[in-house]
Write an enzyme that holds these catalytic residues in place. Sequence first.
Site, PDB file in Angstrom:
ATOM      1  N   GLU A 103     -60.923  19.511 -65.609  1.00  0.00           N
ATOM      2  CA  GLU A 103     -62.014  19.744 -64.403  1.00  0.00           C
ATOM      3  C   GLU A 103     -61.141  20.860 -63.515  1.00  0.00           C
ATOM      4  OE1 GLU A 103     -63.992  20.112 -60.538  1.00  0.00           O
ATOM      5  OE2 GLU A 103     -61.773  19.234 -60.852  1.00  0.00           O
ATOM      6  N   GLU A 104     -60.061  20.602 -63.144  1.00  0.00           N
ATOM      7  CA  GLU A 104     -59.518  21.578 -62.251  1.00  0.00           C
ATOM      8  C   GLU A 104     -59.245  22.967 -62.646  1.00  0.00           C
ATOM      9  OE1 GLU A 104     -59.040  20.576 -59.198  1.00  0.00           O
ATOM     10  OE2 GLU A 104     -58.869  18.574 -59.009  1.00  0.00           O
ATOM     11  N   HIS A 157     -57.086  17.828 -51.700  1.00  0.00           N
ATOM     12  CA  HIS A 157     -56.312  18.847 -52.451  1.00  0.00           C
ATOM     13  C   HIS A 157     -54.870  18.744 -51.718  1.00  0.00           C
ATOM     14  CE1 HIS A 157     -58.552  21.360 -55.461  1.00  0.00           C
ATOM     15  NE2 HIS A 157     -59.019  20.025 -55.364  1.00  0.00           N
ATOM     16  N   ASP A 161     -67.254  12.966 -57.679  1.00  0.00           N
ATOM     17  CA  ASP A 161     -65.953  13.725 -57.308  1.00  0.00           C
ATOM     18  C   ASP A 161     -65.633  13.517 -55.618  1.00  0.00           C
ATOM     19  OD1 ASP A 161     -63.746  15.467 -57.421  1.00  0.00           O
ATOM     20  OD2 ASP A 161     -64.744  16.795 -58.634  1.00  0.00           O
TER      21      ASP A 161
END
Length: 355
Positions: A225-226, A329, A248
């Site tokens: 996904e990243e 993040h 998410d």
Amino acid sequence: MSPADRALLQDLLAAYGPGGQEDEGREVCRRALEPLVDELTVDAAGNLVGLLRGTGGSDAPVIRVMAHLDELAMIVKRVEPDGTLRLSQLGTMYPGNFGLGPLTVLGDAERFTAVLLLGSEHTTQETPRVWQTKPDGGDQAMQWDDVYAFTGRSVEDLEAAGVHPGTRVCVHASRRTLVEFGDFIGSYFLDDRTALTALVAAARLLREQDRRPPADVYLVCTVGEEMGGIGATHASRTLPGEVTLALDIGPAEAEYQVPADSGPVVAYADDAVVYDKAISDRLLALGHELGLAPRAAVWESFDSDASQARSSGQTARAALLSLPTLSTHGYEVQHTETVGRCARLLAGFLHRPVG
């Protein structure tokens, strides 16, 4: 957070999962989902896919629910003659977010510890990578070409360990322990470990309450996904159905009017797409009905498995359910009830996707 959710989350945090090497997290999810689904497979892209068979006889849509296995990590760009490693990012992450400190190098033949370093503060402009990051020096943000991984090994030792350009490097196990304080939990990589935990918890709720969805549901633990929603776009293209719903994290920030202790966040748009309004409206209404204090948000500087699948034309409809998170993040923080609230809303939606 229930004891079962806490234990699963810690297992997921301990599992290394850089993009393209998500095997450990997939195995943790496989063990958790196996008793809760009707079928469990791994597709050609490496996604773990659990099927909940629907009761049939309904016009409810087939739904693909996705939460991603991969974590933000590093990849070796080159091995220097002195045995240090120059790194690039896997996903959007900066050295200051990871923090200087211990790493695990996932060599082909050996895993070992290295340390992410910048250099001594007791230096001058003769050491430009340090000087340019000092507030009284260059006053620039720390970048990946400023830092390096100190291995304490020779080039020959690194070759024997199977280290080369492309080797993955992750935050060390010593920094992956769940910390609980007051009504909150903290760790690196709550993105997307808490969403995976909520996905499993929703399946558990449906099983314990003997509820089945009206149409088939695919629970997909996705890869990459990243790095652009690699697994989600593949699963959206190859699995039945026209709806991709992503789980998410989401930024708990004042600009979105989302506090860290709020209920699940229903996204109506992000940088990639406008989400399906009918599905978003249903999630929001159901969240209110269940007393979960949901929020609506329009995310910026953000995309998800669902929006990446939708923007690439691999799903007809996309939706996103977010877990409010501080310091996304980075070293991330969530309320202890966030996973449970998200699981309850997801289970309720899968059982009653239309009003």
